[in-house]
Design an enzyme around this catalytic site. Structure first.
Site, PDB file in Angstrom:
ATOM      1  N   HIS A 107     -11.230  -3.191   3.486  1.00  0.00           N
ATOM      2  CA  HIS A 107     -11.057  -2.954   4.924  1.00  0.00           C
ATOM      3  C   HIS A 107     -11.774  -1.687   5.394  1.00  0.00           C
ATOM      4  O   HIS A 107     -11.713  -1.368   6.574  1.00  0.00           O
ATOM      5  CB  HIS A 107      -9.565  -2.849   5.238  1.00  0.00           C
ATOM      6  CG  HIS A 107      -8.940  -1.665   4.560  1.00  0.00           C
ATOM      7  ND1 HIS A 107      -8.859  -1.546   3.181  1.00  0.00           N
ATOM      8  CD2 HIS A 107      -8.413  -0.528   5.061  1.00  0.00           C
ATOM      9  CE1 HIS A 107      -8.304  -0.386   2.878  1.00  0.00           C
ATOM     10  NE2 HIS A 107      -8.022   0.258   4.001  1.00  0.00           N
ATOM     11  N   ASP A 108     -12.407  -0.956   4.502  1.00  0.00           N
ATOM     12  CA  ASP A 108     -13.083   0.291   4.872  1.00  0.00           C
ATOM     13  C   ASP A 108     -14.602   0.173   4.916  1.00  0.00           C
ATOM     14  O   ASP A 108     -15.282   1.186   5.114  1.00  0.00           O
ATOM     15  CB  ASP A 108     -12.710   1.403   3.875  1.00  0.00           C
ATOM     16  CG  ASP A 108     -11.273   1.894   4.048  1.00  0.00           C
ATOM     17  OD1 ASP A 108     -10.735   1.763   5.156  1.00  0.00           O
ATOM     18  OD2 ASP A 108     -10.709   2.387   3.064  1.00  0.00           O
ATOM     19  N   ASP A 133       0.866  -1.172   0.000  1.00  0.00           N
ATOM     20  CA  ASP A 133       0.000   0.000   0.000  1.00  0.00           C
ATOM     21  C   ASP A 133       0.906   1.226   0.000  1.00  0.00           C
ATOM     22  O   ASP A 133       1.787   1.344   0.859  1.00  0.00           O
ATOM     23  CB  ASP A 133      -0.848  -0.026   1.279  1.00  0.00           C
ATOM     24  CG  ASP A 133      -2.260   0.437   1.043  1.00  0.00           C
ATOM     25  OD1 ASP A 133      -2.421   1.511   0.449  1.00  0.00           O
ATOM     26  OD2 ASP A 133      -3.200  -0.262   1.470  1.00  0.00           O
ATOM     27  N   ASP A 147      -2.936   4.769  -1.982  1.00  0.00           N
ATOM     28  CA  ASP A 147      -3.927   5.299  -1.055  1.00  0.00           C
ATOM     29  C   ASP A 147      -4.261   6.772  -1.304  1.00  0.00           C
ATOM     30  O   ASP A 147      -3.343   7.592  -1.485  1.00  0.00           O
ATOM     31  CB  ASP A 147      -3.354   5.159   0.365  1.00  0.00           C
ATOM     32  CG  ASP A 147      -4.343   5.517   1.443  1.00  0.00           C
ATOM     33  OD1 ASP A 147      -5.263   4.726   1.687  1.00  0.00           O
ATOM     34  OD2 ASP A 147      -4.208   6.606   2.040  1.00  0.00           O
ATOM     35  N   GLU A 166      -6.487   4.187  -5.480  1.00  0.00           N
ATOM     36  CA  GLU A 166      -7.720   4.499  -4.762  1.00  0.00           C
ATOM     37  C   GLU A 166      -8.075   5.913  -5.214  1.00  0.00           C
ATOM     38  O   GLU A 166      -7.513   6.887  -4.732  1.00  0.00           O
ATOM     39  CB  GLU A 166      -7.507   4.458  -3.253  1.00  0.00           C
ATOM     40  CG  GLU A 166      -8.826   4.573  -2.516  1.00  0.00           C
ATOM     41  CD  GLU A 166      -8.692   4.974  -1.057  1.00  0.00           C
ATOM     42  OE1 GLU A 166      -9.571   4.600  -0.280  1.00  0.00           O
ATOM     43  OE2 GLU A 166      -7.738   5.684  -0.689  1.00  0.00           O
TER      44      GLU A 166
HETATM   45  C1  NOJ Z   1      -7.989   5.048   2.555  1.00  0.00           C
HETATM   46  C2  NOJ Z   1      -7.719   3.801   3.328  1.00  0.00           C
HETATM   47  O1  NOJ Z   1      -8.310   2.714   2.647  1.00  0.00           O
HETATM   48  C3  NOJ Z   1      -8.284   4.019   4.706  1.00  0.00           C
HETATM   49  O2  NOJ Z   1      -8.279   2.840   5.458  1.00  0.00           O
HETATM   50  C4  NOJ Z   1      -7.499   5.111   5.376  1.00  0.00           C
HETATM   51  O3  NOJ Z   1      -8.099   5.409   6.613  1.00  0.00           O
HETATM   52  C5  NOJ Z   1      -7.468   6.390   4.528  1.00  0.00           C
HETATM   53  N1  NOJ Z   1      -7.239   6.137   3.139  1.00  0.00           N
HETATM   54  C6  NOJ Z   1      -6.374   7.301   5.000  1.00  0.00           C
HETATM   55  O4  NOJ Z   1      -5.113   6.780   4.666  1.00  0.00           O
END
Ligand code: NOJ
Length: 561
Positions: A333-334, A102, A201, A258
Site C-alpha cells: 500500500h506504500d 497491523d 509497522d 517492517e
Molecule cells: C509504514 C506504513 O506502511 C505506512 O503506510 C505508514 O504511513 C507509516 N509506516 C507510518 O505508520
C-alpha cells in the site's frame, strides 16, 4: 537450511495483503469494511492464500490511512465493529486462513486518550508515554519528519512533542516501562482473540539516538532526515526481546516486521533462531529508485542502475537464507504498482506482470501478494491532486511546488509515485464502481479507469490471465512436486554476466532455474545446464535448442534442470 522457514504453521503459506478501506464495501458507505472482507474469503481461498494481513482497522481519525490509532482495542466504525472482526476470524478459520493485523506501536494518534491526557496534564503518567521536550529556541533538534517538515510540534509555550511521521502521529516513548507494559497488554488482547499474528509497522524506529542530537542539514530547509538517528539504533534489541518474550513467544503466532535498513550482519538478531520476529520484509529490491527529499529529485525509474539493483537482490537472498526467512514482495500500500516501477509504460501488459511475479515468487522467503496484483492492476493515471487522499503524496506535491515546479509537473510526479496508486478500490466486476461499492455511491477514492476490463470477474474467467498465473505459482510453491525445492532450496545466482536478467537456481530435492528478462527484445541465453522440463513460463512460447534458450521480451521461464 534455515530455521524459521522450516517450522511453524505459517511455513508453506502464501500471504495476501488487504487494504481494508479499498477491498470491498459491504455496507455501501463508500469505504471497504470487515464484512466486505469476510464476504470475499472464498475468492482468496480460490487463489490459494493461507494468511491475510489487514492494514489497520483500529479506531483512527485516518490522518494516515489508519496508521494513526486512537484506540488499539476497538475497530473503527468505518470498518464495522468488534463483532465483525470476530466473525471475520471465525470465517477465516473455517477456511484455514489466518488473519494478521497491523501492529502500529512506534506512534499512535494525537487523538488517542493517552496523548490527550498528556496534553492536558504534563505531569501525568501518560505524558511519559511520549517524547515531550521543553525548548525555548524552537524545535529541540533539526530532524525532518518522514512526511516532511520538522519532526517536532509545538503545543504552546516551549513545549514540543516528537513525531517521526505526521504531526497527528506522536511517537511513543519506549524508554518508559509503563508504556511498554500497555503495549504488551494490548498485543495479548489481540492474540487471545485467535489472531494469527501481526505485521509490525515502522518497528525499527522505536529507539531514538541517545541525546536526540541535531545533524548536518541535508536540504535547503536546514533539516536532516531522521533516519540516521531513529532507525535500528543501538539498544533497540532490549525492547524487541522483551516484546517477543512477553507476547509472541507465548502464542503460536507469526510476526512480520517492517524493518527496512537492517544491515545484513544484524539479520540474525531480527530473524535468526532466536530473532525478534518470525520474518521481515525484504526492501532491498522493492524500489529501483531513491528519491531523496522530494520526488522531483528522483532518478527516472526507467533509467535505474539495473546491475546494482540486481546485485542487491542477490546479496540479500544470499545472506538471508543462511539465517532465517525473509518476506518477499513487489507491491504494497506504500508503492505504485510494480510494473510502473520496473518497466517503461510502452511495454506494460499482463505478461510483464506475470514476469515480475515470477521474479520474486520463487525466491527464498515467504511471498506476499498485495490486493489487485493478482489481477495485473496498473496505476490509475491520476490527473488532479483533488483525486488524492494520501498525506505523503500531498506533502510531496507541496514540496515540489515550493521548489518551483509547475502544478502540471508536480501532478505528473504524483501520478507516478503516489501511494494512492495502489489504494484505489478493488475492481470486482464491470458494474458501476467496479462492484466495490453499490451503484450510486461515491467510493472514498476514485475507481480505476480500467475497471471494465481489469476486474476479478473477468480475470478469474481466463485460463491464461494474471490470476491464473499467480494461482499456478502458488500451487507450485505449496503442493507440487517442486514445493520442497521452492520453499527450502538453496538460492544461487546464475548468468551474472547477462544484462537485464534476473536469473537464479533453487536447489532442494530438485533444482529449478528461474530466468526473467527485463529486455524489450528477444535474446538468446546459453544455459549452463541441461533443461529437463519447462515448469512455468510467462508467455507460452518457449524455445530451447540444445542449451540455448530464447527469451522473448520481458519473458520469464522457470525450468527444472
Ligand atoms: C509504514 C506504513 O506502511 C505506512 O503506510 C505508514 O504511513 C507509516 N509506516 C507510518 O505508520
Amino acid at each position: 537450511m534455515s530455521n524459521a522457514i522450516n517450522k511453524g504453521w505459517w511455513k508453506n503459506r502464501i500471504a495476501y495483503q488487504v487494504y481494508p478501506r479499498s477491498f470491498c464495501d459491504a455496507n455501501g458507505d463508500g469505504t471497504g469494511d470487515l464484512k466486505g472482507i469476510t464476504s470475499k474469503l472464498d475468492y482468496l481461498k480460490e487463489l490459494g492464500v493461507g494468511i491475510v494481513w489487514l492494514s489497520p482497522v483500529y479506531r483512527s481519525p485516518m490522518d494516515d490511512g489508519g496508521y494513526d490509532i486512537s484506540d488499539y482495542e476497538d475497530i473503527d466504525p468505518l470498518f464495522g465493529n468488534m463483532a465483525d472482526m470476530d466473525e471475520l476470524l471465525a470465517e477465516a478459520k473455517k477456511r484455514d486462513i489466518k488473519i494478521l493485523m497491523d501492529l502500529v506501536v512506534n506512534h499512535c494518534s494525537d487523538e488517542h486518550p493517552w496523548f490527550q491526557k498528556a496534553l492536558r496534564e504534563p505531569d501525568s503518567e501518560e505524558a511519559g508515554y511520549f517524547w515531550f521536550a521543553e525548548s525555548p529556541d524552537g524545535p529541540p533538534n533539526n530532524w525532518r519528519s518522514m512526511f516532511g517538515g520538522s519532526a517536532w510540534e509545538n503545543v504552546g509555550g516551549d513545549r514540543y512533542y516528537m513525531h517521526l511521521f505526521s504531526k497527528k502521529q506522536p511517537d511513543l516513548n519506549w524508554e518508559n516501562p509503563k508504556l511498554r507494559q500497555r503495549i504488551i497488554d494490548m498485543v495479548r488482547f489481540w492474540l487471545d482473540k485467535g489472531l494469527g499474528g501481526f505485521r509490525i509497522d515502522a518497528i525499527v524506529h522505536i529507539k531514538k539516538m541517545e541525546g536526540l542530537p541535531s545533524g548536518p542539514a541535508d536540504g535547503p530547509d536546514g533539516m536532516v532526515g531522521c533516519y540516521a538517528y531513529t532507525r535500528n539504533v543501538e539498544g533497540i534489541g532490549k525492547f524487541l526481546t522483551e516484546l517477543r518474550e512477553q507476547t509472541f513467544d507465548k502464542y503460536e503466532c507469526v510476526t512480520v516486521a517492517e524493518a527496512a535498513g537492517v544491515p545484513n550482519e544484524q539479520l540474525v538478531d531480527y530473524i535468526g533462531e532466536k530473532g525478534y520476529f518470525s520474518t521481515m520484509f525484504d526492501f532491498s529490491y522493492s524500489e529501483p529508485y531513491n528519491y531523496g527529499h522530494g520526488w522531483h529529485t528522483a532518478k527516472d525509474p526507467y533509467e535505474w542502475d539495473f546491475d546494482a539493483w540486481r546485485d542487491t537482490l542477490y546479496a540479500s537472498q544470499l545472506s538471508t537464507q543462511k539465517i532465517g526467512c525473509g518476506a518477499t514482495f513487489i507491491e504494497n500500500h506504500d508503492y505504485p504498482r510494480a510494473c510502473q516501477k520496473f518497466v517503461p509504460e510502452k511495454d506494460h501488459c499482463p505478461e510483464v506482470q506475470k514476469m515480475l511475479g515470477n521474479m520474486y515468487f520463487f525466491l527464498f522467503g515467504m511471498p506476499f501478494i498485495y490486493q489487485g496484483q493478482e489481477l495485473g492492476m496498473t496505476n490509475p493515471r491520476f490527473t488532479s491532486i483533488d483525486q488524492i487522499d494520501d498525506i505523503s503524496t500531498k506533502n510531496h506535491y507541496r514540496t515540489a511546488l515550493a521548489d518551483g515546479l509547475s502544478p502540471e509537473e508536480a501532478m505528473r510526479l504524483c501520478a507516478r509515485y503516489s501511494r494512492d496508486n495502489a489504494r484505489v478500490p478493488f475492481p470486482w466486476d464491470d458494474s458501476e464502481n467496479g462492484g466495490f461499492s453499490p451503484a450510486g455511491v461515491t467510493p472514498w477514492l476514485c475507481v480505476h479507469p480500467d475497471y471494465k476490463t481489469v476486474n476479478a470477474k473477468a480475470e478469474t474467467a481466463k485460463n491464461d490471465g494474471v490470476f491464473a498465473f499467480y494461482k499456478e505459482m502458488i500451487r507450485l510453491r505449496t503442493v507440487s512436486e517442486y514445493a520442497e525445492t521452492i520453499q527450502n532450496g538453496t538460492f544461487a545466482p546464475i548468468l551474472q554476466g547477462e544484462k537485464q536478467l534476473i536469473a537464479y537456481t533453487r536447489t532442494g530435492d530438485k533444482t529449478i532455474a528461474v530466468l526473467c528478462s527485463f529486455a524489450d527484445s528477444a535474446r538468446e541465453i546459453v544455459l549452463p545446464f541441461e533443461a529437463k522440463k519447462v515448469v512455468l513460463a510467462s508467455k507460452d512460447e518457449v524455445k530451447i535448442d540444445g542449451n540455448v534458450l530464447t527469451l522473448l521480451p520481458y519473458q520469464s521461464v522457470t525450468l527444472e534442470v
